[in-house]
Motif scaffolding. Sequence first.
Motif, PDB file in Angstrom:
ATOM      1  N   LEU A  27      41.546  26.176 -23.520  1.00 21.74           N
ATOM      2  CA  LEU A  27      40.373  25.389 -23.682  1.00 21.74           C
ATOM      3  C   LEU A  27      39.427  25.504 -22.772  1.00 21.74           C
ATOM      4  O   LEU A  27      38.073  25.744 -23.060  1.00 21.74           O
ATOM      5  N   ARG A  28      39.396  25.872 -21.433  1.00 19.35           N
ATOM      6  CA  ARG A  28      38.405  25.748 -20.576  1.00 19.35           C
ATOM      7  C   ARG A  28      37.578  27.224 -20.881  1.00 19.35           C
ATOM      8  O   ARG A  28      36.491  27.447 -20.863  1.00 19.35           O
ATOM      9  N   LEU A  29      38.464  28.335 -21.145  1.00 19.17           N
ATOM     10  CA  LEU A  29      37.763  29.805 -21.485  1.00 19.17           C
ATOM     11  C   LEU A  29      37.011  29.674 -22.907  1.00 19.17           C
ATOM     12  O   LEU A  29      36.058  30.114 -22.826  1.00 19.17           O
ATOM     13  N   SER A  30      37.617  29.054 -23.727  1.00 19.88           N
ATOM     14  CA  SER A  30      36.994  28.809 -25.087  1.00 19.88           C
ATOM     15  C   SER A  30      35.608  27.974 -25.113  1.00 19.88           C
ATOM     16  O   SER A  30      34.804  28.474 -25.643  1.00 19.88           O
ATOM     17  N   VAL A  31      35.629  26.988 -24.300  1.00 22.28           N
ATOM     18  CA  VAL A  31      34.279  26.207 -23.795  1.00 22.28           C
ATOM     19  C   VAL A  31      33.428  27.023 -23.395  1.00 22.28           C
ATOM     20  O   VAL A  31      32.216  27.318 -23.795  1.00 22.28           O
ATOM     21  N   SER A  62      32.693  34.089 -15.460  1.00 18.80           N
ATOM     22  CA  SER A  62      32.488  33.044 -14.615  1.00 18.80           C
ATOM     23  C   SER A  62      33.296  31.877 -14.699  1.00 18.80           C
ATOM     24  O   SER A  62      34.065  31.376 -13.755  1.00 18.80           O
ATOM     25  N   ALA A  63      34.046  31.674 -15.832  1.00 21.35           N
ATOM     26  CA  ALA A  63      34.937  30.561 -16.231  1.00 21.35           C
ATOM     27  C   ALA A  63      36.287  31.068 -15.519  1.00 21.35           C
ATOM     28  O   ALA A  63      37.134  30.476 -15.020  1.00 21.35           O
ATOM     29  N   MET A 127      36.305  25.182 -14.108  1.00 20.71           N
ATOM     30  CA  MET A 127      36.817  24.073 -13.134  1.00 20.71           C
ATOM     31  C   MET A 127      37.370  22.867 -13.915  1.00 20.71           C
ATOM     32  O   MET A 127      37.931  22.043 -13.380  1.00 20.71           O
ATOM     33  N   GLY A 128      37.289  22.727 -15.371  1.00 22.43           N
ATOM     34  CA  GLY A 128      37.775  21.792 -16.163  1.00 22.43           C
ATOM     35  C   GLY A 128      36.554  20.545 -16.103  1.00 22.43           C
ATOM     36  O   GLY A 128      37.186  19.556 -16.510  1.00 22.43           O
ATOM     37  N   LEU A 129      35.370  21.093 -15.872  1.00 27.58           N
ATOM     38  CA  LEU A 129      34.403  19.853 -16.248  1.00 27.58           C
ATOM     39  C   LEU A 129      33.644  20.456 -17.509  1.00 27.58           C
ATOM     40  O   LEU A 129      32.558  20.462 -17.560  1.00 27.58           O
ATOM     41  N   GLU A 130      34.481  20.334 -18.467  1.00 25.12           N
ATOM     42  CA  GLU A 130      33.950  20.754 -19.904  1.00 25.12           C
ATOM     43  C   GLU A 130      32.867  19.866 -20.350  1.00 25.12           C
ATOM     44  O   GLU A 130      31.760  20.549 -20.807  1.00 25.12           O
ATOM     45  N   ALA A 131      32.812  18.760 -19.975  1.00 26.35           N
ATOM     46  CA  ALA A 131      31.677  17.864 -20.442  1.00 26.35           C
ATOM     47  C   ALA A 131      30.482  18.164 -19.592  1.00 26.35           C
ATOM     48  O   ALA A 131      29.564  18.172 -20.235  1.00 26.35           O
ATOM     49  N   THR A 132      30.787  18.325 -18.382  1.00 21.19           N
ATOM     50  CA  THR A 132      29.409  18.645 -17.667  1.00 21.19           C
ATOM     51  C   THR A 132      28.989  19.907 -18.186  1.00 21.19           C
ATOM     52  O   THR A 132      27.845  20.255 -18.391  1.00 21.19           O
TER      53      THR A 132
END
Length: 152
Positions: A27-31, A62-63, A127-132
């Motif tokens: 999820l983090r890398l895909s976002v 970067s992710a 960092m798991g701050l996908e909304a940001t």
Amino acid sequence: MWAEIWRTVQQEFSDIGDAEDLTRICLRLSVALLLGAVLGYERESVGASAGLRTHMLVALGSALFMVIPHQAGMRIEDVSRVMQGVTAGIGFLGAGAIIKMKDESIKGLTTAAGIWLTAAVGVAAGMGLEATAVVSAGFGWIVLYLLRKAQG
């Protein structure tokens, strides 16, 4: 002997512990990849030197630099040093997009700033701050696309 080799291979690939870890990483890398594509597509559409693939790779890299310390269990104080390294390294990439012309004009500054923003968006996603990351990429797209259209 083969059993020992197989056991070693399994241990080396055991950094993703379970389905929850795998989902979180994907999820983090895909976002990051998707948001890098949004910003990169805009740059590509105007013929900038760094386009779709460059921005996608910057966001993904970067992710990944943020996911790795998280997986390794690093403390946030140590992760901040990784972020500093990403920020400095992206500066070199951005500098490569800037060209000073013979007539003293400068080209590529917006592309360099876009690369820098894309790295920050990737860091946030990693960092798991996908909304940001989504909100930041949205603001970046407004600056890159909508303001360019408004300027004529």
